[in-house]
Design an enzyme around this catalytic site. Structure first.
Site, PDB file in Angstrom:
ATOM      1  N   PRO A 111     -44.197  70.106 -51.223  1.00 55.09           N
ATOM      2  CA  PRO A 111     -44.806  69.568 -52.441  1.00 55.09           C
ATOM      3  C   PRO A 111     -44.142  68.256 -52.842  1.00 55.09           C
ATOM      4  CG  PRO A 111     -43.386  71.443 -52.962  1.00 55.09           C
ATOM      5  CD  PRO A 111     -43.443  71.350 -51.469  1.00 55.09           C
TER       6      PRO A 111
ATOM      7  N   HIS B 136     -43.307  77.361 -58.595  1.00 56.20           N
ATOM      8  CA  HIS B 136     -42.139  76.470 -58.550  1.00 56.20           C
ATOM      9  C   HIS B 136     -40.974  77.118 -59.305  1.00 56.20           C
ATOM     10  CE1 HIS B 136     -39.847  72.986 -57.963  1.00 56.20           C
ATOM     11  NE2 HIS B 136     -40.650  72.054 -58.407  1.00 56.20           N
ATOM     12  N   GLY B 137     -40.004  77.607 -58.542  1.00 60.43           N
ATOM     13  CA  GLY B 137     -38.804  78.162 -59.165  1.00 60.43           C
ATOM     14  C   GLY B 137     -37.587  77.320 -58.830  1.00 60.43           C
ATOM     15  N   ALA B 138     -37.836  76.057 -58.428  1.00 56.01           N
ATOM     16  CA  ALA B 138     -36.749  75.215 -57.889  1.00 56.01           C
ATOM     17  C   ALA B 138     -36.580  73.942 -58.707  1.00 56.01           C
ATOM     18  CB  ALA B 138     -37.082  74.856 -56.433  1.00 56.01           C
TER      19      ALA B 138
ATOM     20  N   TYR C  91     -36.664  72.916 -62.867  1.00 54.61           N
ATOM     21  CA  TYR C  91     -37.750  73.190 -63.806  1.00 54.61           C
ATOM     22  C   TYR C  91     -37.618  74.609 -64.397  1.00 54.61           C
ATOM     23  CZ  TYR C  91     -39.302  68.842 -61.819  1.00 54.61           C
ATOM     24  OH  TYR C  91     -39.335  67.533 -61.408  1.00 54.61           O
TER      25      TYR C  91
ATOM     26  N   ARG D  26     -40.751  79.016 -54.640  1.00 55.36           N
ATOM     27  CA  ARG D  26     -39.791  77.987 -54.205  1.00 55.36           C
ATOM     28  C   ARG D  26     -38.487  78.109 -54.986  1.00 55.36           C
ATOM     29  NH1 ARG D  26     -39.966  71.510 -53.114  1.00 55.36           N
ATOM     30  NH2 ARG D  26     -39.588  71.820 -50.914  1.00 55.36           N
TER      31      ARG D  26
ATOM     32  N   GLY E  36     -34.233  67.630 -45.176  1.00 56.09           N
ATOM     33  CA  GLY E  36     -33.560  66.827 -44.174  1.00 56.09           C
ATOM     34  C   GLY E  36     -34.007  67.088 -42.746  1.00 56.09           C
TER      35      GLY E  36
ATOM     36  N   GLY F 288     -41.037  66.783 -46.153  1.00 57.36           N
ATOM     37  CA  GLY F 288     -41.392  66.010 -47.338  1.00 57.36           C
ATOM     38  C   GLY F 288     -41.485  64.527 -47.048  1.00 57.36           C
ATOM     39  N   ARG F 289     -40.361  63.812 -47.228  1.00 57.24           N
ATOM     40  CA  ARG F 289     -40.383  62.351 -47.155  1.00 57.24           C
ATOM     41  C   ARG F 289     -40.952  61.804 -45.841  1.00 57.24           C
ATOM     42  NH1 ARG F 289     -34.315  61.953 -48.513  1.00 57.24           N
ATOM     43  NH2 ARG F 289     -34.476  63.939 -47.419  1.00 57.24           N
TER      44      ARG F 289
HETATM   45  C1  LIG Z   1     -41.055  61.606 -54.770  1.00 56.39           C
HETATM   46  C2  LIG Z   1     -40.772  63.066 -54.595  1.00 56.39           C
HETATM   47  C3  LIG Z   1     -41.566  63.967 -55.278  1.00 56.39           C
HETATM   48  C4  LIG Z   1     -41.301  65.358 -55.179  1.00 56.39           C
HETATM   49  N1  LIG Z   1     -42.094  66.256 -55.841  1.00 56.39           N
HETATM   50  C5  LIG Z   1     -41.859  67.577 -55.754  1.00 56.39           C
HETATM   51  C6  LIG Z   1     -42.676  68.539 -56.421  1.00 56.39           C
HETATM   52  O1  LIG Z   1     -43.682  68.225 -57.089  1.00 56.39           O
HETATM   53  N2  LIG Z   1     -42.328  69.853 -56.309  1.00 56.39           N
HETATM   54  C7  LIG Z   1     -41.250  70.264 -55.577  1.00 56.39           C
HETATM   55  O2  LIG Z   1     -40.975  71.456 -55.496  1.00 56.39           O
HETATM   56  N3  LIG Z   1     -40.485  69.363 -54.898  1.00 56.39           N
HETATM   57  C8  LIG Z   1     -40.764  68.058 -54.966  1.00 56.39           C
HETATM   58  N4  LIG Z   1     -39.997  67.160 -54.263  1.00 56.39           N
HETATM   59  C9  LIG Z   1     -38.968  67.655 -53.330  1.00 56.39           C
HETATM   60  C10 LIG Z   1     -39.553  67.735 -51.913  1.00 56.39           C
HETATM   61  O3  LIG Z   1     -40.516  68.775 -51.835  1.00 56.39           O
HETATM   62  C11 LIG Z   1     -38.462  68.020 -50.888  1.00 56.39           C
HETATM   63  O4  LIG Z   1     -37.740  69.147 -51.300  1.00 56.39           O
HETATM   64  C12 LIG Z   1     -37.519  66.837 -50.684  1.00 56.39           C
HETATM   65  O5  LIG Z   1     -38.254  65.642 -50.468  1.00 56.39           O
HETATM   66  C13 LIG Z   1     -36.572  67.090 -49.501  1.00 56.39           C
HETATM   67  O6  LIG Z   1     -37.300  67.327 -48.340  1.00 56.39           O
HETATM   68  P1  LIG Z   1     -37.374  66.192 -47.146  1.00 56.39           P
HETATM   69  O7  LIG Z   1     -35.968  65.995 -46.684  1.00 56.39           O
HETATM   70  O8  LIG Z   1     -38.265  66.789 -46.107  1.00 56.39           O
HETATM   71  O9  LIG Z   1     -37.958  64.982 -47.799  1.00 56.39           O
HETATM   72  C14 LIG Z   1     -40.244  65.799 -54.355  1.00 56.39           C
HETATM   73  C15 LIG Z   1     -39.462  64.871 -53.657  1.00 56.39           C
HETATM   74  C16 LIG Z   1     -39.722  63.507 -53.767  1.00 56.39           C
HETATM   75  C17 LIG Z   1     -38.892  62.541 -52.985  1.00 56.39           C
END
Ligand SMILES: Cc1cc2nc3c(=O)[nH]c(=O)nc-3n(C[C@H](O)[C@H](O)[C@H](O)COP(=O)(O)O)c2cc1C
Length: 395
Positions: A27, A196-198, A201, A249, A320, A342-343
């Site tokens: 997400p 969303h429990g992470a 929030y 989460r 990561g 994610g990223r």
């Molecule tokens: C811009 C941005 C927005 C995010 N929005 C959410 C979100 O809406 N809900 C959530 O649980 N995590 C959110 N995250 C966290 C990501 O889901 C993820 O945990 C984080 O990017 C690390 O994963 P990665 O290393 O694959 O990027 C967000 C992260 C970023 C960078």
């Protein structure tokens, strides 16, 4: 299947739904909805593009499920509150399904870290206890973005007003709200929801001992601190039925506490996992920026591995993982059953196809420009709010 990463690209069931592979889109909040929370065509294109890139499951950005109790956390955050939202989300779900992928909606309530500009006049943010977040400093630091926002000098610290503790009736009402939002998500065509429990929030504020100072059934030992999240899951499961995906989460740090830890380290993960073992969910989802960093000097067991073992639940691991070898290792090492990306998917929607080819993925450090329109100092919200600029034409 891939000759390089056979587990990652194998089919797998999440609950009752079969996914084409074990890659999940994490997400990611984008703040691309209309001001009234209606998902936009831009969002349809964004999700469809990532589904076309070959993930097995798309999890949407954090979405608010009702207009009560300071549920909306961000400007231009999408909602799933009314028929207009449902109709707009249906386009997203249809487009993702068109690409042969499954998708679930990520439901959240911000609690003490909601953008104060989203609060109604006189409304306070809510939390587990009467606390106030220390806030955070904006981490979007390119000059371009400063120009767009009209900011000179240092980035302002984001601050939040004091939050008040929820009553038992309000806890019930919020859990109902999650269930109503989940039912609307299914009506919109989603294959299920994530709770969303992470990340700092509301439900995290109950689970994490640093923000939960209660001495009732919702405070104290791990089984009490997860009680609210379990209540939400039970009500959501009743609303969506057994055939839909339901995940929860978790994380040990949050947006206003990036260095946050569960004080008991892996021991806490075991207790929290055991307390969630009978939750009616299909998987837990570990959120982090590096899943191998458990923050516990006394153990090298990754948190998701400890939670997975203690709960007996399937596990989606995030944090990561930026290439195929790391993703495959999550699955073969016992840390998890699915990998959330994610990223890298911001940067490259075709990430799954690229890693499947066995070629190295040219991932660069996180480009901070992806964070748009986070809240500014809350005091401005009550005096002279800064002008939020229109979406720049050349973004
Ligand atoms: C811009 C941005 C927005 C995010 N929005 C959410 C979100 O809406 N809900 C959530 O649980 N995590 C959110 N995250 C966290 C990501 O889901 C993820 O945990 C984080 O990017 C690390 O994963 P990665 O290393 O694959 O990027 C967000 C992260 C970023 C960078």
């Amino acid at each position: 299947m891939s000759e390089f990463f056979p587990t990652l690209f194998s089919e797998a069931r999440l609950g009752k739904v079969t996914l084409r592979n074990r890659i999940v889109m994490a997400p990611l909040t984008r703040q691309m909805a209309e001001p009234d929370g209606t998902p936009t065509e831009e969002m349809v294109a964004y999700y469809a593009r990532r589904a076309r890139g070959g993930v097995g499951l798309v999890i949407t950005e954090g979405t608010y499920q009702n207009d009560e109790l300071a549920c909306k956390g961000y400007l231009d955050q999408p909602g799933i509150v009314n028929a207009k939202h449902v109709m707009a989300w249906r386009k997203v779900a249809d487009e993702v399904h068109e690409q042969g992928e499954a998708c679930i909606l990520h439901l959240m309530l911000g609690g003490r870290v909601v953008d104060p500009r989203c609060l109604k006049p006189g409304e306070s943010p809510v939390s587990a206890s009467d606390t106030q977040s220390d806030g955070w400093v904006l981490y979007t630091d390119t000059d371009d973005e400063k120009n767009i926002r009209g900011i000179e000098g240092d980035w302002p610290k984001v601050t939040f007003p004091p939050a008040r503790a929820l009553s038992h009736d309000e806890i019930e009402r919020i859990a109902e709200g999650f269930a109503e939002g989940a039912a609307r998500a299914v009506e919109a065509g989603f294959d299920g929801v994530e709770i969303h429990g992470a990340n700092g929030y509301l439900l995290y504020q109950f689970i994490h001992p640093s923000t939960n100072l209660r001495n009732d059934d919702y405070g104290g030992p791990a089984e009490n601190r997860v009680r609210f999240a379990k209540l939400v899951c039970r009500k959501v499961r009743a609303a969506i039925g057994p055939g839909k995906i339901l995940t929860l989460r978790l994380s040990q740090n949050g947006v206003d506490d990036f260095a946050g830890r569960w004080p008991g380290g892996v021991g806490d993960a075991k207790q929290i996992g055991a307390a969630l073992a009978d939750a009616p969910i299909d998987a837990l989802h570990w959120a982090s920026f590096d899943y191998t960093d458990n923050g516990d000097p006394s153990s090298d067991v990754p948190m998701p591995a400890a939670l997975r073992k203690a709960s007996g639940l399937a596990m989606i691991v995030n944090g990561g993982v930026d290439d195929g070898a790391k993703a495959e290792k999550v699955l073969t090492s016992g840390a998890g059953d699915f990998v959330a990306i994610g990223r890298p998917l911001f940067a490259q929607p075709d990430w799954p196809y690229i890693v499947r080819s066995g070629q190295p993925y040219p991932w660069a450090e996180f480009d901070r420009k992806y964070v748009v329109r986070p809240p500014l100092d809350w005091r401005w919200a009550y005096s002279a709010p800064p002008k939020v600029p229109d979406w720049p034409a050349n973004w």
